[in-house]
Design a protein around this motif. Sequence first.
Motif, PDB file in Angstrom:
ATOM      1  N   ASP A  17       0.851  -1.193   0.000  1.00 28.94           N
ATOM      2  CA  ASP A  17       0.000   0.000   0.000  1.00 28.94           C
ATOM      3  C   ASP A  17       0.888   1.246   0.000  1.00 28.94           C
ATOM      4  N   ALA A  18       0.443   2.237  -0.749  1.00 28.86           N
ATOM      5  CA  ALA A  18       1.227   3.475  -0.872  1.00 28.86           C
ATOM      6  C   ALA A  18       1.282   4.262   0.432  1.00 28.86           C
ATOM      7  N   MET A  19       0.275   4.096   1.266  1.00 32.28           N
ATOM      8  CA  MET A  19       0.176   4.922   2.474  1.00 32.28           C
ATOM      9  C   MET A  19       1.026   4.335   3.608  1.00 32.28           C
ATOM     10  N   ALA A  29     -14.443   6.090   6.979  1.00 33.45           N
ATOM     11  CA  ALA A  29     -15.842   5.680   6.865  1.00 33.45           C
ATOM     12  C   ALA A  29     -16.452   5.471   8.251  1.00 33.45           C
ATOM     13  N   ASN A  35     -21.267   2.535   8.767  1.00 31.59           N
ATOM     14  CA  ASN A  35     -22.430   1.811   8.282  1.00 31.59           C
ATOM     15  C   ASN A  35     -21.913   0.719   7.349  1.00 31.59           C
ATOM     16  N   HIS A 116       4.605   1.616  -0.294  1.00 39.45           N
ATOM     17  CA  HIS A 116       4.956   1.005  -1.577  1.00 39.45           C
ATOM     18  C   HIS A 116       3.915   1.457  -2.598  1.00 39.45           C
ATOM     19  N   TRP A 118       2.454   1.432  -6.120  1.00 39.58           N
ATOM     20  CA  TRP A 118       2.533   0.603  -7.319  1.00 39.58           C
ATOM     21  C   TRP A 118       2.582   1.498  -8.562  1.00 39.58           C
ATOM     22  N   LEU A 146      -7.243  -0.938  -5.446  1.00 38.54           N
ATOM     23  CA  LEU A 146      -6.619   0.384  -5.280  1.00 38.54           C
ATOM     24  C   LEU A 146      -7.626   1.496  -5.055  1.00 38.54           C
ATOM     25  N   GLY A 147      -8.888   1.144  -4.917  1.00 39.76           N
ATOM     26  CA  GLY A 147      -9.904   2.141  -4.579  1.00 39.76           C
ATOM     27  C   GLY A 147     -10.325   2.996  -5.764  1.00 39.76           C
ATOM     28  N   GLY A 155      -5.238   7.934   0.086  1.00 42.39           N
ATOM     29  CA  GLY A 155      -4.471   6.928  -0.673  1.00 42.39           C
ATOM     30  C   GLY A 155      -5.032   6.580  -2.038  1.00 42.39           C
ATOM     31  N   ILE A 330     -18.038  10.990  -1.500  1.00 40.28           N
ATOM     32  CA  ILE A 330     -17.884   9.831  -0.608  1.00 40.28           C
ATOM     33  C   ILE A 330     -17.312   8.653  -1.395  1.00 40.28           C
ATOM     34  N   GLU A 358     -13.759  -0.698  -4.954  1.00 43.99           N
ATOM     35  CA  GLU A 358     -14.337   0.474  -5.607  1.00 43.99           C
ATOM     36  C   GLU A 358     -13.685   0.757  -6.954  1.00 43.99           C
ATOM     37  N   LEU A 371     -19.316  -0.553   1.304  1.00 42.02           N
ATOM     38  CA  LEU A 371     -18.392  -1.475   1.981  1.00 42.02           C
ATOM     39  C   LEU A 371     -18.773  -2.925   1.716  1.00 42.02           C
TER      40      LEU A 371
HETATM   41  C1  FAD Z   1     -15.986  10.119   4.375  1.00 35.87           C
HETATM   42  C2  FAD Z   1     -16.383   8.742   3.891  1.00 35.87           C
HETATM   43  C3  FAD Z   1     -17.352   8.021   4.576  1.00 35.87           C
HETATM   44  C4  FAD Z   1     -17.735   6.754   4.131  1.00 35.87           C
HETATM   45  N1  FAD Z   1     -18.668   6.060   4.835  1.00 35.87           N
HETATM   46  C5  FAD Z   1     -19.054   4.846   4.413  1.00 35.87           C
HETATM   47  C6  FAD Z   1     -20.001   4.078   5.148  1.00 35.87           C
HETATM   48  O1  FAD Z   1     -20.423   4.458   6.256  1.00 35.87           O
HETATM   49  N2  FAD Z   1     -20.414   2.889   4.629  1.00 35.87           N
HETATM   50  C7  FAD Z   1     -19.930   2.419   3.441  1.00 35.87           C
HETATM   51  O2  FAD Z   1     -20.352   1.340   3.012  1.00 35.87           O
HETATM   52  N3  FAD Z   1     -18.977   3.068   2.758  1.00 35.87           N
HETATM   53  C8  FAD Z   1     -18.541   4.274   3.208  1.00 35.87           C
HETATM   54  N4  FAD Z   1     -17.582   4.955   2.511  1.00 35.87           N
HETATM   55  C9  FAD Z   1     -17.009   4.347   1.289  1.00 35.87           C
HETATM   56  C10 FAD Z   1     -15.964   3.254   1.596  1.00 35.87           C
HETATM   57  O3  FAD Z   1     -15.071   3.716   2.588  1.00 35.87           O
HETATM   58  C11 FAD Z   1     -15.196   2.905   0.302  1.00 35.87           C
HETATM   59  O4  FAD Z   1     -16.124   2.523  -0.680  1.00 35.87           O
HETATM   60  C12 FAD Z   1     -14.211   1.763   0.542  1.00 35.87           C
HETATM   61  O5  FAD Z   1     -13.257   2.110   1.519  1.00 35.87           O
HETATM   62  C13 FAD Z   1     -13.486   1.402  -0.739  1.00 35.87           C
HETATM   63  O6  FAD Z   1     -12.654   0.314  -0.441  1.00 35.87           O
HETATM   64  P1  FAD Z   1     -11.486  -0.115  -1.421  1.00 35.87           P
HETATM   65  O7  FAD Z   1     -10.683  -1.127  -0.689  1.00 35.87           O
HETATM   66  O8  FAD Z   1     -12.028  -0.458  -2.752  1.00 35.87           O
HETATM   67  O9  FAD Z   1     -10.621   1.201  -1.619  1.00 35.87           O
HETATM   68  P2  FAD Z   1      -9.883   2.125  -0.527  1.00 35.87           P
HETATM   69  O10 FAD Z   1     -10.487   1.956   0.813  1.00 35.87           O
HETATM   70  O11 FAD Z   1      -9.829   3.466  -1.145  1.00 35.87           O
HETATM   71  O12 FAD Z   1      -8.427   1.502  -0.467  1.00 35.87           O
HETATM   72  C14 FAD Z   1      -7.553   1.558  -1.572  1.00 35.87           C
HETATM   73  C15 FAD Z   1      -6.140   1.413  -1.072  1.00 35.87           C
HETATM   74  O13 FAD Z   1      -5.290   1.341  -2.207  1.00 35.87           O
HETATM   75  C16 FAD Z   1      -4.136   2.126  -1.940  1.00 35.87           C
HETATM   76  N5  FAD Z   1      -3.593   2.570  -3.226  1.00 35.87           N
HETATM   77  C17 FAD Z   1      -4.202   3.268  -4.202  1.00 35.87           C
HETATM   78  N6  FAD Z   1      -3.379   3.430  -5.251  1.00 35.87           N
HETATM   79  C18 FAD Z   1      -2.220   2.800  -4.932  1.00 35.87           C
HETATM   80  C19 FAD Z   1      -0.983   2.591  -5.618  1.00 35.87           C
HETATM   81  N7  FAD Z   1      -0.757   3.048  -6.858  1.00 35.87           N
HETATM   82  N8  FAD Z   1      -0.015   1.876  -4.996  1.00 35.87           N
HETATM   83  C20 FAD Z   1      -0.219   1.378  -3.742  1.00 35.87           C
HETATM   84  N9  FAD Z   1      -1.348   1.551  -3.048  1.00 35.87           N
HETATM   85  C21 FAD Z   1      -2.344   2.253  -3.640  1.00 35.87           C
HETATM   86  C22 FAD Z   1      -4.602   3.265  -1.078  1.00 35.87           C
HETATM   87  O14 FAD Z   1      -3.556   3.816  -0.324  1.00 35.87           O
HETATM   88  C23 FAD Z   1      -5.681   2.598  -0.230  1.00 35.87           C
HETATM   89  O15 FAD Z   1      -5.165   2.142   1.000  1.00 35.87           O
HETATM   90  C24 FAD Z   1     -17.147   6.206   2.948  1.00 35.87           C
HETATM   91  C25 FAD Z   1     -16.163   6.926   2.261  1.00 35.87           C
HETATM   92  C26 FAD Z   1     -15.769   8.185   2.724  1.00 35.87           C
HETATM   93  C27 FAD Z   1     -14.721   8.958   1.972  1.00 35.87           C
END
Ligand code: FAD
Length: 392
Positions: A17-19, A29, A35, A116, A118, A146-147, A155, A330, A358, A371
Amino acid sequence: MASEVLSQAGLNVSVYDAMPSAGRKFLMAGKGGMNITHSEPFAQFLSRYGARRAELEPILNDFLPDALRAWVQGLGIETFVGTSGRVFPNEMKAAPLLRAWLHRLRSNGVQFRMRHRWLGWVENDLRFDTPDGERIVQADAVVLALGGGSWPQLGSTGIWQSILSQRGIAVEPLKPANCGFETVWSDYFRERFAGQPLKPVSILFSNQLGESFNQQGELTVAEYGLEGGLIYALSAPVREEIAARGSALIQLDLLPDRSLANIIDRLAKPRGKDSLSNHLRKRLGISGAKAALLRETLSAAEMDDPAKLAITLKALPITLTATRPIAEAISSAGGVSFTELDQQLMLRKFPGLFVAGEMLDWEAPTGGYLLTACLATGRAAGLGALAWLRQQ
Ligand SMILES: Cc1cc2nc3c(=O)[nH]c(=O)nc-3n(C[C@H](O)[C@H](O)[C@H](O)COP(=O)(O)OP(=O)(O)OC[C@H]3O[C@@H](n4cnc5c(N)ncnc54)[C@H](O)[C@@H]3O)c2cc1C
């Protein structure tokens, strides 16, 4: 979730993870109350994924909201159903859950390699930017999670879009979802009412495709326009309408629990010495931001016309001109197209490379749907990688 599945099967798993620490958006969240899923009937639950319902159905079916709750419980944290049907971990916090989860993963042998970033590939190997310079890593299978593009400071910068596009993978551009919308307020209204709630209200909205939406909830007046759960829930059709037509006309029902006839009736009651503001407050409970919004919309002459006033209370027009930037949203819509993926979330063009969370091309309203789909697709990608590795 993928690393959990793979490590439990005895594989050697590393999470990059980059962070500097894991799960920052997950923690965010949890800030306003985590939630994590929703308790409504499953058919209704599935409908929240709109156009991607079909693609996500088998994956969610394999990790139902109840299974998710059992998984949370397995980490030593109870869940409860709120009055809205939303499911929260006890204390509504994300930190205890994340802590327990990371501890369990580490106990299963998962290695966390933070800082790290990517960058893509050199031939078949992964390239990472690290504080100690570039690092090349070989892996038998890779899960990208990677979100999206919202809150990049946590991140998820979305830089993977160009890396994957350059490799010929179809990526729908990331767009803001569950976001605020801009409109033009007068200086007076913005300065006095930004941050004030509008509740309860309904939004009535018909788009150019002939679809109509009528949903009740809560809004907040923002300096730039409107934010809050109700507009977030309608962010997909409103966003698409603005993209197609340059703006979207919504109507606010400021008195969703009263009929037009009832409002006309109440406005017709003798006003005595009361000002119009007092009359509106006493007869209809209209005050504060709702009353100011009426004055923002109607001229003084129109305010004095009971029929016009009543109609506007039930359908106050607001033209939304733009979404707020994706960095403030969000979540995000768009991402890796499902046409690129097989049932196991493996990229057909790159066997052994899986995608989850995501960064896939789906969107959903808030309410735990985000989530749930992230966790379910992470698990599915992990199971897919396991099956693929076994085949090899
Ligand atoms: C303020 C807020 C409130 C929220 N509340 C809710 C809630 O109550 N309920 C709900 O269901 N959802 C909620 N969400 C949405 C939910 O948090 C996200 O949909 C979820 O975290 C996405 O998960 P993910 O693992 O796909 O991506 P992320 O959680 O974004 O994780 C992606 C990871 O990839 C890493 N990354 C990205 N690019 C690179 C790279 N090139 N190299 C290395 N690492 C990298 C990042 O550092 C990060 O750690 C909320 C979001 C926000 C912003």
